[in-house]
Design a protein around this motif. Structure first.
Motif, PDB file in Angstrom:
ATOM      1  N   THR A   1      -2.777   1.657  -3.714  1.00 40.51           N
ATOM      2  CA  THR A   1      -3.801   2.201  -2.810  1.00 40.51           C
ATOM      3  C   THR A   1      -5.134   1.461  -2.892  1.00 40.51           C
ATOM      4  OG1 THR A   1      -4.236   3.802  -4.522  1.00 40.51           O
ATOM      5  CG2 THR A   1      -2.867   4.549  -2.677  1.00 40.51           C
TER       6      THR A   1
ATOM      7  N   SER B   1     -12.260   3.480   7.671  1.00 45.78           N
ATOM      8  CA  SER B   1     -11.499   4.001   6.526  1.00 45.78           C
ATOM      9  C   SER B   1     -10.672   5.197   6.948  1.00 45.78           C
ATOM     10  CB  SER B   1     -12.408   4.474   5.388  1.00 45.78           C
ATOM     11  OG  SER B   1     -13.250   3.469   5.006  1.00 45.78           O
ATOM     12  N   ALA B   2     -11.297   6.090   7.724  1.00 38.47           N
ATOM     13  CA  ALA B   2     -10.593   7.301   8.128  1.00 38.47           C
ATOM     14  C   ALA B   2      -9.374   6.947   8.971  1.00 38.47           C
ATOM     15  CB  ALA B   2     -11.535   8.218   8.901  1.00 38.47           C
TER      16      ALA B   2
ATOM     17  N   LEU C   1      -7.719   4.092   9.080  1.00 34.91           N
ATOM     18  CA  LEU C   1      -6.716   3.398   8.276  1.00 34.91           C
ATOM     19  C   LEU C   1      -5.922   4.388   7.430  1.00 34.91           C
ATOM     20  CD1 LEU C   1      -8.736   0.272   7.157  1.00 34.91           C
ATOM     21  CD2 LEU C   1      -6.446   0.178   8.164  1.00 34.91           C
ATOM     22  N   ARG C   2      -6.666   5.313   6.815  1.00 36.88           N
ATOM     23  CA  ARG C   2      -6.006   6.276   5.950  1.00 36.88           C
ATOM     24  C   ARG C   2      -4.939   7.034   6.751  1.00 36.88           C
ATOM     25  NH1 ARG C   2     -10.460   7.768   3.286  1.00 36.88           N
ATOM     26  NH2 ARG C   2     -10.184   6.077   1.788  1.00 36.88           N
ATOM     27  N   GLY C   3      -5.336   7.468   7.955  1.00 32.84           N
ATOM     28  CA  GLY C   3      -4.424   8.208   8.810  1.00 32.84           C
ATOM     29  C   GLY C   3      -3.176   7.382   9.150  1.00 32.84           C
ATOM     30  N   ARG C   4      -3.405   6.102   9.404  1.00 35.87           N
ATOM     31  CA  ARG C   4      -2.292   5.271   9.854  1.00 35.87           C
ATOM     32  C   ARG C   4      -1.374   4.817   8.715  1.00 35.87           C
ATOM     33  NH1 ARG C   4      -3.972   2.620  14.473  1.00 35.87           N
ATOM     34  NH2 ARG C   4      -2.015   1.475  14.402  1.00 35.87           N
ATOM     35  N   LEU C   5      -1.957   4.676   7.533  1.00 31.88           N
ATOM     36  CA  LEU C   5      -1.186   4.124   6.425  1.00 31.88           C
ATOM     37  C   LEU C   5      -0.392   5.190   5.685  1.00 31.88           C
ATOM     38  CD1 LEU C   5      -3.841   1.615   5.071  1.00 31.88           C
ATOM     39  CD2 LEU C   5      -1.552   0.982   5.843  1.00 31.88           C
ATOM     40  N   GLU C   6      -0.818   6.446   5.843  1.00 34.99           N
ATOM     41  CA  GLU C   6      -0.145   7.465   5.034  1.00 34.99           C
ATOM     42  C   GLU C   6       0.866   8.266   5.823  1.00 34.99           C
ATOM     43  OE1 GLU C   6      -3.613   9.065   3.150  1.00 34.99           O
ATOM     44  OE2 GLU C   6      -3.660   7.235   1.948  1.00 34.99           O
TER      45      GLU C   6
ATOM     46  N   MET D   1      -6.896  -0.483   0.009  1.00 37.17           N
ATOM     47  CA  MET D   1      -7.702   0.098   1.094  1.00 37.17           C
ATOM     48  C   MET D   1      -8.948  -0.749   1.372  1.00 37.17           C
ATOM     49  SD  MET D   1      -8.172   2.182   3.431  1.00 37.17           S
ATOM     50  CE  MET D   1      -7.138   3.609   3.374  1.00 37.17           C
TER      51      MET D   1
ATOM     52  N   TYR E   1       0.851  -1.205   0.000  1.00 31.59           N
ATOM     53  CA  TYR E   1       0.000   0.000   0.000  1.00 31.59           C
ATOM     54  C   TYR E   1       0.876   1.241   0.000  1.00 31.59           C
ATOM     55  CZ  TYR E   1      -3.580   3.395   1.286  1.00 31.59           C
ATOM     56  OH  TYR E   1      -4.415   4.466   1.303  1.00 31.59           O
ATOM     57  N   ARG E   2       1.871   1.195   0.846  1.00 32.11           N
ATOM     58  CA  ARG E   2       2.728   2.391   1.007  1.00 32.11           C
ATOM     59  C   ARG E   2       3.554   2.649  -0.238  1.00 32.11           C
ATOM     60  NH1 ARG E   2       3.614   1.222   7.284  1.00 32.11           N
ATOM     61  NH2 ARG E   2       1.992   2.629   8.017  1.00 32.11           N
TER      62      ARG E   2
END
Ligand code: ADP
Ligand code: MG
Length: 475
Positions: A443, A467-468, A470-475, A446, A438-439
């Protein structure tokens, strides 16, 4: 040579009365054979028919609902023929002066609307039934159905394809259900169809010789038998042969047609006015009163629902498929308020449940009030949409309310961030390889992470919150 198919239908519909057409025997289906008979329907000497006024009203309502001209005078006639299920040796029907004529049903198929003309509607009594599977090596006769009120609806030969014939019948059945004149239960024989079929050279004005296919107990039987008969006739005509006018029997099991009898003409039946029954007369006032009380018909309901609730035609078509479904939907709207949400819940999850259990929606045991409560719990975020759909199934299976199920099973959506974070942590740990991918730009993974987290939460997490996070943690 290419041929045009021409189809005309004769539809027999049992009227929804408690008593028979000319006596007070019960019309209930499924009773012990020959337990619902009396001297009148058996035609014993000296017994006289007395007309059931309720059946006449229902026949008038059907005729009005099908846009027919209802006649103030019609005549009952005897149609004589010999058959084991006809104890009197004649059927009381109407012949030269039927109850109603010149109606119309609009059929929408392939994006165009076609008017199919109704030639006539007449009142008649049903015959009994021959039963072939009750007595070993023999045929038995059950006369319970003898004398049950029917209307026969005869179309002009206006149908051109098997699919159109099917659509016409669906529309007819739905209209009769909305009018509440019959239960239209095809398995029990409340709606029976004969199909008249002929071919003519493309572009020709004259009709070809027709055959009549009997014993059609489902819409698919009508469609399939007409296809088979058209093919048979084309084979004969292509080989230079001629079609013989005859009556054919459709065998549903092996999908074949066999000849039943060569076609009789109406004079073979020796029709004459029934001397025991005076002409059927009613005043214009009775017709006007029934017309004023006609229920809303499918086409009117379609327009009203579209306008009142700002729904699109395709959604409304699903909702008005039956009167009971449309009634259910409207009751739900009054509970939920939001017609679009109600429409989506009915069209999707509710119909899926109805399909799973093979029941009409009003027999699922879930009141609009309780369904509306569940929808409210989804809208306010107490449970997720997918959890809501599961709860719906459980409500139907258990008879419990949404709140009882959600509380008992602990299904409320988890908003607590500690718990949500723990699930997300676990998923990221277990899928370190996917996290890497993902990183490095994949993407579209997700959806996979959200799915894994939802699974971990047994469906209780709020997918948006997940989702919110995960988005915060993955990016
Ligand atoms: P019958 O005299 O056998 O009762 P009718 O002309 O009265 O025949 O029509 C009976 C049914 O057959 C009606 O539904 C009519 O539309 C249909 N029909 C009549 N002629 C044809 C034809 N050539 N091809 C297909 N259907 C037809
Ligand atoms: Mg007939």
């Amino acid at each position: 040579m290419s041929w045009e198919l021409v189809i005309g239908l004769e539809v027999h519909v049992q009227l929804r009365t408690a008593e028979k057409l000319f006596c007070s025997d019960s019309t209930a289906f499924g009773a012990e054979p020959n337990s619902q008979v009396c001297p009148v329907c058996l035609g014993l000497p000296g017994a006289l028919p007395v007309l059931n006024g309720e059946a006449v009203d229902l026949a008038i309502i059907a005729a009005l609902g099908l846009a027919c001209q209802v006649h103030e005078v019609s005549i009952f006639a005897r149609k004589s023929y010999f058959y084991p299920d006809l104890p009197k040796g004649y059927q009381i029907t109407q012949f030269s002066e039927p109850l109603a004529t010149e109606g119309m049903v609009s059929v929408r198929s392939d994006g165009e609307t076609r008017p199919i003309r109704i030639r006539r509607i007449h009142l008649e009594e049903d015959a009994g039934k021959s039963i072939h599977d009750r007595v070993p090596d023999g045929t038995a006769v059950d006369l319970n159905r003898t004398g049950t009120p029917l209307i026969e609806i005869v179309t002009e030969p206006d149908l051109r394809t098997p699919a159109q014939a099917r659509t016409f019948l669906q529309e007819l059945k739905r209209t009769l259900e909305y009018l509440d004149v019959s239960d239209c239960n095809m398995e029990e024989g409340s709606l029976r169809v004969d199909a008249n079929v002929s071919l003519r050279a493309d572009g020709s004005d004259a009709y070809g010789v027709k055959t009549e296919v009997k014993n059609l107990n489902s819409f698919s039987a009508v469609e399939r038998s007409v296809v088979a008969e058209a093919k048979r006739q084309a084979g004969i005509l292509d080989a230079g042969g001629e079609i013989v006018q005859e009556t054919l029997l459709w065998d549903e099991r092996d999908g074949t047609l066999r000849s039943m009898r060569s076609k009789e003409e109406s004079h073979d039946y020796r029709y004459f006015p029934d001397p025991d029954l005076p002409p059927l007369r009613f005043d214009a006032e009775r017709i006007r009163r029934l017309e004023a009380e006609l229920p809303e018909l499918p086409a009117q309901r379609r327009t009203r629902l579209m306008e009142e609730h700002d729904l699109d035609g395709r959604d409304v078509d699903v909702l008005i498929a039956s009167r009971s479904l449309a009634d259910y939907f409207e009751a739900l709207v009054t509970v939920v308020g939001d017609a679009k949400a109600a429409a989506n819940w009915v069209k999707g999850p509710l119909l899926k449940e109805a399909n799973r259990l093979q029941l009409p929606v009003d027999d699922l045991g879930i009141l609009p009030r309780d369904f509306g409560d569940l929808i409210g719990l989804v809208e306010d975020g107490t449970v997720s949409g997918s959890m809501g759909r599961k709860v719906l199934g459980q409500m139907i299976d258990s008879g419990k309310t949404a709140r009882e199920i959600i509380e008992k099973e602990g299904l409320s959506q988890v908003q607590d961030s500690g718990e949500l974070n723990a699930w997300v942590d676990a998923v990221m740990e277990e899928n370190s390889e996917e996290v890497e991918r993902y990183r490095s730009g994949e993407t579209r993974l997700m959806g996979y992470f959200v799915g894994q987290t939802m699974q971990k939460s047994r469906g209780r997490a709020d997918p948006k919150a997940i989702s919110a996070l995960l988005r915060g943690r993955l990016e």
